[in-house]
Design an enzyme around this catalytic site. Structure first.
Site, PDB file in Angstrom:
ATOM      1  N   SER A   1     -70.905 -45.670  96.590  1.00  0.00           N
ATOM      2  CA  SER A   1     -71.452 -46.863  95.948  1.00  0.00           C
ATOM      3  C   SER A   1     -71.303 -48.098  96.845  1.00  0.00           C
ATOM      4  CB  SER A   1     -70.750 -47.120  94.616  1.00  0.00           C
ATOM      5  OG  SER A   1     -70.838 -45.993  93.786  1.00  0.00           O
TER       6      SER A   1
HETATM    7  N1  SAH Z   1     -67.867 -43.445  93.075  1.00  0.00           N
HETATM    8  C1  SAH Z   1     -68.521 -42.606  94.025  1.00  0.00           C
HETATM    9  C2  SAH Z   1     -69.984 -42.519  93.651  1.00  0.00           C
HETATM   10  C3  SAH Z   1     -70.614 -41.293  94.110  1.00  0.00           C
HETATM   11  S1  SAH Z   1     -72.271 -41.099  93.579  1.00  0.00           S
HETATM   12  C4  SAH Z   1     -68.347 -43.171  95.419  1.00  0.00           C
HETATM   13  O1  SAH Z   1     -68.299 -44.381  95.564  1.00  0.00           O
HETATM   14  O2  SAH Z   1     -68.311 -42.405  96.375  1.00  0.00           O
HETATM   15  C5  SAH Z   1     -72.062 -40.361  91.997  1.00  0.00           C
HETATM   16  C6  SAH Z   1     -71.283 -39.087  91.944  1.00  0.00           C
HETATM   17  O3  SAH Z   1     -71.353 -38.607  90.602  1.00  0.00           O
HETATM   18  C7  SAH Z   1     -71.804 -37.967  92.831  1.00  0.00           C
HETATM   19  O4  SAH Z   1     -70.758 -37.484  93.621  1.00  0.00           O
HETATM   20  C8  SAH Z   1     -72.292 -36.923  91.846  1.00  0.00           C
HETATM   21  O5  SAH Z   1     -72.124 -35.592  92.286  1.00  0.00           O
HETATM   22  C9  SAH Z   1     -71.410 -37.200  90.634  1.00  0.00           C
HETATM   23  N2  SAH Z   1     -71.939 -36.712  89.372  1.00  0.00           N
HETATM   24  C10 SAH Z   1     -73.209 -36.745  88.904  1.00  0.00           C
HETATM   25  N3  SAH Z   1     -73.286 -36.198  87.680  1.00  0.00           N
HETATM   26  C11 SAH Z   1     -72.019 -35.808  87.362  1.00  0.00           C
HETATM   27  C12 SAH Z   1     -71.435 -35.163  86.240  1.00  0.00           C
HETATM   28  N4  SAH Z   1     -72.150 -34.808  85.191  1.00  0.00           N
HETATM   29  N5  SAH Z   1     -70.098 -34.924  86.265  1.00  0.00           N
HETATM   30  C13 SAH Z   1     -69.349 -35.267  87.330  1.00  0.00           C
HETATM   31  N6  SAH Z   1     -69.836 -35.869  88.411  1.00  0.00           N
HETATM   32  C14 SAH Z   1     -71.156 -36.140  88.437  1.00  0.00           C
END
Ligand code: SAH
Length: 222
Positions: free
Chosen positions: A70
């Site tokens: 993010s």
């Molecule tokens: N906070 C993280 C954001 C990553 S993007 C960072 O800054 O790195 C969002 C993440 O949510 C991804 O890794 C994706 O795989 C995860 N995601 C999407 N749907 C999900 C779900 N149902 N349960 C768990 N994780 C999920």
């Protein structure tokens, strides 16, 4: 990774992080604790080496599997909103991803429970927590739309991928007085929302600002 790499040099140095903090302030982030933690956390270790020179730009970057780390502004903003009601003990994060947001949270609350659906991302994040000596994070490989019922209720929940609607399981796992920060909507039109569980049966929702997150998907990837 040696100490210098961890600390960062040139485009990944403490000075570069300082400039990011200045930019966050200009964008209206006021929480000193949040700014301090973001200024001291090496974001470059959460990104592939080929992109690490861009780690302190205020932008989302790819982390593989069609996912992104993010944008620093949104990490700061969501953290600030989550913490605005006072200190938090138990926080659920949905979407560990790179582990950067997790690392920020872990330095500001007692305990973080973080759920990720893509196993290889979770494993990389786990290595980063150990490198940074972050010990108050528990990880689970599962569909975070279901929350983590065994470990609830939570006084804070942060979701970093966008569902079309707020999952009822997450509402059910909030403690009374608890706060949920979540992007909601389709790929074109998402809004960041704050939901507060006012009583056992009443929830209060505030719409905060337009955002752009990857979608919350169901099921898991090994
Ligand atoms: N906070 C993280 C954001 C990553 S993007 C960072 O800054 O790195 C969002 C993440 O949510 C991804 O890794 C994706 O795989 C995860 N995601 C999407 N749907 C999900 C779900 N149902 N349960 C768990 N994780 C999920």
């Amino acid at each position: 990774m040696n100490k210098l790499q961890l600390q960062g040099i040139g485009m990944t140095s403490q000075r570069t992080r300082g400039r990011l903090v200045e930019r966050l302030k200009e964008q209206g982030i006021t929480g000193q604790q949040v700014l301090d933690v973001m200024g001291n956390t090496p974001r470059h270790i959460f990104i592939d080496e080929a992109l690490s020179h861009r780690a302190y730009e205020d932008t989302a970057l790819p982390i593989g599997f069609n996912q992104t780390i993010s944008q620093p502004y949104i990490v700061a903003r969501m953290t600030e909103i989550l913490l605005a009601g006072g200190p938090l003990e138990r926080v659920l994060e949905v979407g560990t991803g790179s582990g950067y947001q997790t690392t920020i949270l872990a330095q500001l609350v007692d305990k973080v429970f973080s759920v990720e659906r893509i196993k290889p991302l979770q494993e990389k994040a786990r290595q980063r927590f150990s490198l940074l000596k972050i010990h108050n994070v528990s990880l689970r490989h599962s569909d975070g739309g279901m929350g983590w019922a065994d470990r609830g209720p939570f006084d804070g929940i942060m979701v970093t991928a966008a569902p079309e609607q707020v999952p009822p399981e997450l509402l059910a796992q909030m403690s009374v007085g608890g706060r949920l920060v979540i992007p909601v909507g389709g790929t074109q039109n998402q809004q960041l929302k704050l939901v507060i569980r006012v009583t056992e049966t009443e929830y209060e929702t505030t719409v905060l600002e337009g955002v752009k997150f990857v979608p919350l998907l169901s099921g898991t990837i090994r």
